[in-house]
Design a protein around this motif. Structure first.
Motif: not given
Length: 505
Positions: A320-324, A353-365
């Motif tokens: 989960i990436y932060n600002h820095e 999802n895997v060290i990635a700019p895009i994240m998902t919830q399974t079944g969700g957002k």
């Protein structure tokens, strides 16, 4: 207030043409990158093939030109034939690289379909761990040959009469690493890579090939590995790969944000090694670089160590990436652009999802991580010619490094659009940085916009519930007078200053 940073950019001082493929990415059969990432048949937003349309929309916005697949460490134990044909007859396999179960519901043809929807080309990695030349030539025939042979006719039988025409191929993955299935010495890998390259290009002479370079600059075999591998493969390959990841486990932000200087040094060392082999062989060909794995990676290390083996698509490497982190990603993108004459392909590892700019919830957002934004800006606005940045900047020292410039910057000239874009990071986490950019060689310019990614909390992250906690704004204060750009760069900020060239003397 910090001392002013100054940058001179001349339209005739060109580093090189930016190959759009430096904005590539990577999807491996690892964690939830494929299953639960790009592919989730039961998701309400999935299409008729099971691909998530919300993820596709985010990928298309990035204008990602090429995507490396199917690995990564995964590929060294992968049989591509498990992923073709009817899905109901595909076998589940133990996947040894990440100790999971691979259901093979997404394979070559499926991924080719997804890439068409995403607007991306494929960079396919062949298995040189447990497989070799025979398997590699077969997959090129299956993918690229028009028809009339066993493998090309099998592709047509599977519903794909037209070839996939995959142009770019990796000869294995990280074969210098003892963790790799089928790990080889440089001599062993050089020989098999050479023979594999020959038969692949005999099947399709139009393809380009990437030889495995060192897994990182820290490998004890670096750069002897590159020299030996290229000694065997130089006439047959077009690129050599580089991989690097950085983390901030010590919570030393000043050093962390300077890591891109190590990336610069890594690139220069590989270039020097390539040119040594070129001279040794009296070759006219200049070897290009494919930086096909790069990113920040460290947040998920502890969680990954606790995962139970032999699951299907467990959450793995979900940083989960932060600002820095976004600031360093911006600096790394600038490093790639500063070497645009030799780095012609690069893949942010990974995409979903895997060290990635895009994240998902399974079944969700699905949502954008902080690092999505510098990647987006560079890909969309960083097309054209990278220009030599002559920079004067105040500097700082860290526990590990000295003379680190607060300003990291480069400019790209898009002649077709009559635009110049300045990408700039202010590494100073306490103070704004005054900046002047001299663009007099362009004649008259006007400001289009000044985009800023900033946040008071370096550790701020985006989540499914707060997807816009860290996002860019258009409130930058850049101004232009007599083709001199003046701006005050916010502390710890990523900046995109876009200019329209109105005339050129």
């Amino acid at each position: 207030m910090s001392a002013t940073a100054k940058m001179i950019v001349d339209k005739d001082f060109i580093i090189g043409e930016v190959d759009k493929r430096i904005y590539g990415s990577f999807i491996e059969h690892l964690g939830r990158a494929v299953y639960g990432g790009i592919y989730e048949p039961d998701h309400p937003l999935s299409d008729e093939q099971g691909f998530r349309t919300d993820v596709l929309e985010l990928v298309r916005s990035l204008q990602t030109p090429i995507i490396r697949y199917p690995g990564g460490n995964f590929v060294s134990g992968y049989d591509w034939k498990d992923g073709i044909g009817p899905k109901e007859s595909r076998k589940k396999r133990l996947e040894l690289a990440w100790r999971t179960v691979e259901p093979n519901q997404v394979g070559l043809n499926d991924f080719a379909d997804w890439c068409k929807k995403a607007g991306a080309d494929i960079m396919w990695a062949v298995n040189l761990g447990t497989q070799g030349p025979e398997d590699a030539r077969s997959i090129v025939e299956y993918s690229n040959h028009p028809g009339g042979t066993y493998w090309s006719d099998l592709r047509a039988h599977h519903g794909y009469k037209e070839p996939h025409a995959i142009k770019t191929w990796c000869l294995g993955n990280e074969m210098d690493g003892p963790w790799q299935i089928g790990h080889k010495t440089a001599e062993e890998y050089g020989r098999i890579a050479c023979e594999t390259a020959k038969v692949m290009k005999w099947v399709d002479p139009s393809i380009e090939l990437v030889a495995c370079g060192s897994s990182s600059r820290g490998m004890v075999t670096f750069p002897d590995w590159e020299a030996t591998v290229l000694d065997h493969t130089y006439p047959h390959v077009d690129y050599i790969s580089l991989h690097t990841y950085y983390g901030n486990k010590q919570n030393d932000t000043a050093t962390f944000l300077a890591r891109s200087l190590q990336m610069d040094d890594f690139i220069r060392s590989v270039i020097a090694t390539c040119d040594y082999v070129k001279a040794k062989k009296r070759s006219k060909k200049t070897m290009m670089l494919s930086f096909d794995e790069w990113n920040v990676w460290y947040h998920s290390n502890e969680a990954d160590a606790k995962i139970e083996p032999w699951q299907i698509a467990p959450p793995q490497l979900e940083d989960i990436y932060n600002h820095e982190d976004a600031l360093l990603v911006g600096c790394m993108l600038i490093s790639l652009l500063k070497h645009a004459d030799r780095v012609k392909m690069a893949c942010m590892a990974q995409l979903v999802n895997v060290i990635a700019p895009i994240m998902t919830q399974t079944g969700g957002k699905a949502w954008k991580q902080t690092i999505y934004y510098p990647y987006l800006h560079a890909s969309v606005f960083g097309r054209g010619k990278a220009l030599v940045p002559l920079i004067q900047s105040p500097k700082y020292d860290t526990k590990e490094m000295t003379d680190v410039p607060y300003l990291e910057a480069v400019a790209v000239h898009n002649e077709e659009q009559s635009e110049v874009t300045v990408f700039a990071v202010n590494r100073d986490t306490d103070n704004a940085l005054p900046l002047q950019v001299d663009l007099r060689s362009f004649g008259s310019c006007r400001l289009i916009e000044h985009i800023v990614l900033e946040h008071d909390d370096l550790k701020a992250v985006n989540t499914a519930d707060e997807p816009d906690r860290v996002k860019p704004n258009n409130n930058g204060n850049a101004s232009v007078a007599d083709c001199i750009v003046s701006a005050m760069l916010s502390k710890a900020s990523w900046n995109v200053i876009r200019l329209k060239v109105q005339s050129c003397d």
